[in-house]
Scaffold this motif. Structure first.
Motif, PDB file in Angstrom:
ATOM      1  N   TYR A 185      32.190  17.611 -17.563  1.00  6.80           N
ATOM      2  CA  TYR A 185      32.225  16.324 -17.709  1.00  6.80           C
ATOM      3  C   TYR A 185      32.600  15.996 -19.281  1.00  6.80           C
ATOM      4  CZ  TYR A 185      30.345  11.457 -18.214  1.00  6.80           C
ATOM      5  OH  TYR A 185      30.056  10.422 -18.618  1.00  6.80           O
ATOM      6  N   ARG A 186      32.186  16.387 -20.357  1.00  9.07           N
ATOM      7  CA  ARG A 186      32.508  16.277 -21.547  1.00  9.07           C
ATOM      8  C   ARG A 186      33.918  16.498 -21.832  1.00  9.07           C
ATOM      9  NH1 ARG A 186      29.839  12.835 -24.251  1.00  9.07           N
ATOM     10  NH2 ARG A 186      30.294  13.836 -26.008  1.00  9.07           N
ATOM     11  N   VAL A 187      34.613  17.702 -21.432  1.00  7.95           N
ATOM     12  CA  VAL A 187      35.880  17.689 -21.421  1.00  7.95           C
ATOM     13  C   VAL A 187      36.772  16.627 -20.833  1.00  7.95           C
ATOM     14  CG1 VAL A 187      37.757  19.215 -20.786  1.00  7.95           C
ATOM     15  CG2 VAL A 187      35.496  20.085 -21.911  1.00  7.95           C
ATOM     16  N   ARG A 188      36.309  16.175 -19.713  1.00  8.42           N
ATOM     17  CA  ARG A 188      37.241  15.116 -18.940  1.00  8.42           C
ATOM     18  C   ARG A 188      37.093  13.839 -19.595  1.00  8.42           C
ATOM     19  NH1 ARG A 188      35.003  18.061 -14.613  1.00  8.42           N
ATOM     20  NH2 ARG A 188      33.211  16.757 -14.430  1.00  8.42           N
ATOM     21  N   PRO A 218      19.284  25.400   6.787  1.00  8.47           N
ATOM     22  CA  PRO A 218      19.238  26.410   5.652  1.00  8.47           C
ATOM     23  C   PRO A 218      18.415  25.924   4.577  1.00  8.47           C
ATOM     24  CG  PRO A 218      21.162  24.987   5.738  1.00  8.47           C
ATOM     25  CD  PRO A 218      20.577  24.662   7.146  1.00  8.47           C
ATOM     26  N   ILE A 219      18.029  26.850   3.758  1.00  8.86           N
ATOM     27  CA  ILE A 219      17.138  26.340   2.694  1.00  8.86           C
ATOM     28  C   ILE A 219      18.207  25.718   1.441  1.00  8.86           C
ATOM     29  CG2 ILE A 219      15.611  27.319   0.801  1.00  8.86           C
ATOM     30  CD1 ILE A 219      14.994  29.508   2.901  1.00  8.86           C
ATOM     31  N   PRO A 220      17.747  24.651   1.171  1.00  8.40           N
ATOM     32  CA  PRO A 220      18.598  24.056   0.068  1.00  8.40           C
ATOM     33  C   PRO A 220      18.701  25.076  -1.191  1.00  8.40           C
ATOM     34  CG  PRO A 220      16.900  22.705   0.615  1.00  8.40           C
ATOM     35  CD  PRO A 220      16.594  23.926   1.267  1.00  8.40           C
ATOM     36  N   LEU A 221      19.973  24.983  -1.534  1.00  7.26           N
ATOM     37  CA  LEU A 221      20.422  25.644  -2.617  1.00  7.26           C
ATOM     38  C   LEU A 221      19.368  25.546  -4.037  1.00  7.26           C
ATOM     39  CD1 LEU A 221      22.727  27.476  -3.915  1.00  7.26           C
ATOM     40  CD2 LEU A 221      24.133  25.680  -4.448  1.00  7.26           C
ATOM     41  N   SER A 222      19.069  24.460  -4.143  1.00  8.61           N
ATOM     42  CA  SER A 222      18.130  24.263  -5.249  1.00  8.61           C
ATOM     43  C   SER A 222      17.046  24.987  -5.408  1.00  8.61           C
ATOM     44  CB  SER A 222      17.828  22.567  -5.404  1.00  8.61           C
ATOM     45  OG  SER A 222      16.999  22.436  -4.201  1.00  8.61           O
ATOM     46  N   LEU A 223      16.511  25.469  -4.036  1.00 10.74           N
ATOM     47  CA  LEU A 223      15.415  26.306  -4.003  1.00 10.74           C
ATOM     48  C   LEU A 223      15.743  27.709  -3.997  1.00 10.74           C
ATOM     49  CD1 LEU A 223      13.540  24.568  -1.219  1.00 10.74           C
ATOM     50  CD2 LEU A 223      13.136  24.408  -3.486  1.00 10.74           C
ATOM     51  N   LEU A 224      17.122  28.067  -3.655  1.00  9.74           N
ATOM     52  CA  LEU A 224      17.395  29.569  -3.938  1.00  9.74           C
ATOM     53  C   LEU A 224      17.883  30.103  -5.169  1.00  9.74           C
ATOM     54  CD1 LEU A 224      19.632  29.703  -0.478  1.00  9.74           C
ATOM     55  CD2 LEU A 224      17.332  30.583  -0.927  1.00  9.74           C
ATOM     56  N   LEU A 225      18.225  29.156  -5.931  1.00 11.79           N
ATOM     57  CA  LEU A 225      18.774  29.522  -7.445  1.00 11.79           C
ATOM     58  C   LEU A 225      17.530  29.849  -8.151  1.00 11.79           C
ATOM     59  CD1 LEU A 225      21.514  26.876  -7.953  1.00 11.79           C
ATOM     60  CD2 LEU A 225      21.840  29.260  -7.328  1.00 11.79           C
ATOM     61  N   SER A 226      17.744  30.661  -9.115  1.00 13.67           N
ATOM     62  CA  SER A 226      16.732  31.065 -10.106  1.00 13.67           C
ATOM     63  C   SER A 226      16.925  29.885 -11.142  1.00 13.67           C
ATOM     64  CB  SER A 226      16.811  32.369 -10.768  1.00 13.67           C
ATOM     65  OG  SER A 226      18.073  32.558 -11.534  1.00 13.67           O
ATOM     66  N   GLU A 227      15.971  29.946 -12.185  1.00 16.76           N
ATOM     67  CA  GLU A 227      16.081  28.791 -13.192  1.00 16.76           C
ATOM     68  C   GLU A 227      17.441  29.313 -14.048  1.00 16.76           C
ATOM     69  OE1 GLU A 227      12.499  28.506 -15.577  1.00 16.76           O
ATOM     70  OE2 GLU A 227      11.370  28.158 -13.806  1.00 16.76           O
ATOM     71  N   ALA A 240      20.455  28.043 -12.104  1.00 19.01           N
ATOM     72  CA  ALA A 240      20.805  26.444 -12.273  1.00 19.01           C
ATOM     73  C   ALA A 240      20.893  26.072 -13.579  1.00 19.01           C
ATOM     74  CB  ALA A 240      19.358  25.913 -11.743  1.00 19.01           C
ATOM     75  N   SER A 241      20.402  26.681 -14.368  1.00 18.51           N
ATOM     76  CA  SER A 241      20.796  26.257 -15.746  1.00 18.51           C
ATOM     77  C   SER A 241      22.313  26.367 -16.302  1.00 18.51           C
ATOM     78  CB  SER A 241      19.933  26.719 -16.983  1.00 18.51           C
ATOM     79  OG  SER A 241      20.093  28.113 -16.852  1.00 18.51           O
ATOM     80  N   ILE A 242      22.704  27.545 -15.791  1.00 16.03           N
ATOM     81  CA  ILE A 242      24.301  27.809 -15.880  1.00 16.03           C
ATOM     82  C   ILE A 242      25.084  26.619 -15.190  1.00 16.03           C
ATOM     83  CG2 ILE A 242      26.324  29.519 -15.383  1.00 16.03           C
ATOM     84  CD1 ILE A 242      24.216  31.724 -15.883  1.00 16.03           C
ATOM     85  N   ILE A 243      24.982  26.318 -13.821  1.00 16.86           N
ATOM     86  CA  ILE A 243      25.479  25.364 -13.346  1.00 16.86           C
ATOM     87  C   ILE A 243      25.385  24.055 -13.866  1.00 16.86           C
ATOM     88  CG2 ILE A 243      25.674  24.229 -10.871  1.00 16.86           C
ATOM     89  CD1 ILE A 243      24.702  26.892  -9.459  1.00 16.86           C
ATOM     90  N   ILE A 244      24.325  23.644 -14.398  1.00 15.21           N
ATOM     91  CA  ILE A 244      24.227  22.265 -14.763  1.00 15.21           C
ATOM     92  C   ILE A 244      24.883  22.246 -16.197  1.00 15.21           C
ATOM     93  CG2 ILE A 244      22.436  20.936 -16.061  1.00 15.21           C
ATOM     94  CD1 ILE A 244      20.568  21.842 -13.928  1.00 15.21           C
ATOM     95  N   GLN A 245      24.796  23.329 -16.868  1.00 14.74           N
ATOM     96  CA  GLN A 245      25.745  23.490 -18.211  1.00 14.74           C
ATOM     97  C   GLN A 245      27.085  23.379 -17.927  1.00 14.74           C
ATOM     98  OE1 GLN A 245      24.008  26.860 -20.225  1.00 14.74           O
ATOM     99  NE2 GLN A 245      21.930  25.842 -20.477  1.00 14.74           N
ATOM    100  N   SER A 246      27.603  24.103 -17.061  1.00 13.78           N
ATOM    101  CA  SER A 246      29.089  24.085 -16.767  1.00 13.78           C
ATOM    102  C   SER A 246      29.566  22.673 -16.159  1.00 13.78           C
ATOM    103  CB  SER A 246      29.595  25.125 -15.915  1.00 13.78           C
ATOM    104  OG  SER A 246      28.714  24.755 -14.651  1.00 13.78           O
TER     105      SER A 246
END
Length: 193
Positions: A152-155, A129-138, A141-147
């Motif tokens: 992490y900050r909350v924990r 399968p194509i890696p998720l990092s290549l399938l996501l739009s920018e 990807a930014s929404i996943i990284i930010q969430s």
């Protein structure tokens, strides 16, 4: 930058001409008919002609427009801006050549994975399968990284850390796993199972 084809086409062409679609089409149209007309007053026999003649008459007139389309699609997919993309050039060229085949003139467009010989090939040799990092739009990807970062900050918050320690202590005190194991041991001892 000049590129000349070693297969006997005497006219060099400039890669800058391939930058825009109209220029690319005109460059290919200008290059090929002149080469064909000069070298071949009538089509050469594909079984007896030289490799150079075969390339010039049968391969290049079909392949060069496909390569031009390939470069335009690669530019749309931002292949020249990134190291890795989901764009697979061979797949695009296979699909393009299959759909532009004169024998399929009246048939509808066929996607790459619906082409019969591709289906047969992939049945025996499945692709990873194509890696998720290549399938996501920018944006995705930014929404996943930010969430993840927000989580992490909350924990890391001291009150949340205290709550997590309390939950861990509660689990250890009640020791649910041990209670469940004892229950099943008693059931087995009675002979219910």
């Amino acid at each position: 930058k000049q590129v000349s084809l070693e297969a006997g086409i005497s006219q060099p062409f400039h890669m800058e001409e391939f930058h825009s679609v109209p220029a690319a089409e005109s460059a290919v149209q200008e290059l090929l008919p002149i080469a064909e007309a000069a070298a071949f007053p009538h089509p050469p026999d594909p079984k007896t002609c030289s490799p150079t003649e075969y390339l010039e008459y049968y391969i290049f007139p079909v392949l060069l427009p496909g390569m031009v389309e390939l470069l335009h699609q690669a530019e749309k997919e931002k292949c020249f801006e990134r190291k890795r993309t989901k764009f697979i050039a061979c797949d695009f060229l296979t699909e393009w050549l299959y759909n532009k085949n004169p024998k399929r003139k009246d048939e509808s467009f066929t996607e790459f994975f619906s082409i019969p010989f591709v289906k047969d090939w992939l049945k025996d040799r499945p692709r990873p399968p194509i890696p998720l990092s290549l399938l996501l739009s920018e944006e995705e990807a930014s929404i996943i990284i930010q969430s993840f970062w927000r989580g992490y900050r909350v924990r890391c918050d001291s009150e949340i850390q205290e709550l997590r320690r309390w939950q861990k202590q509660l689990r250890e005190e009640n020791n649910i796993i041990k209670i469940v194991e004892e229950f099943w041991m008693k059931q087995e001892a009675r002979g219910n199972f």
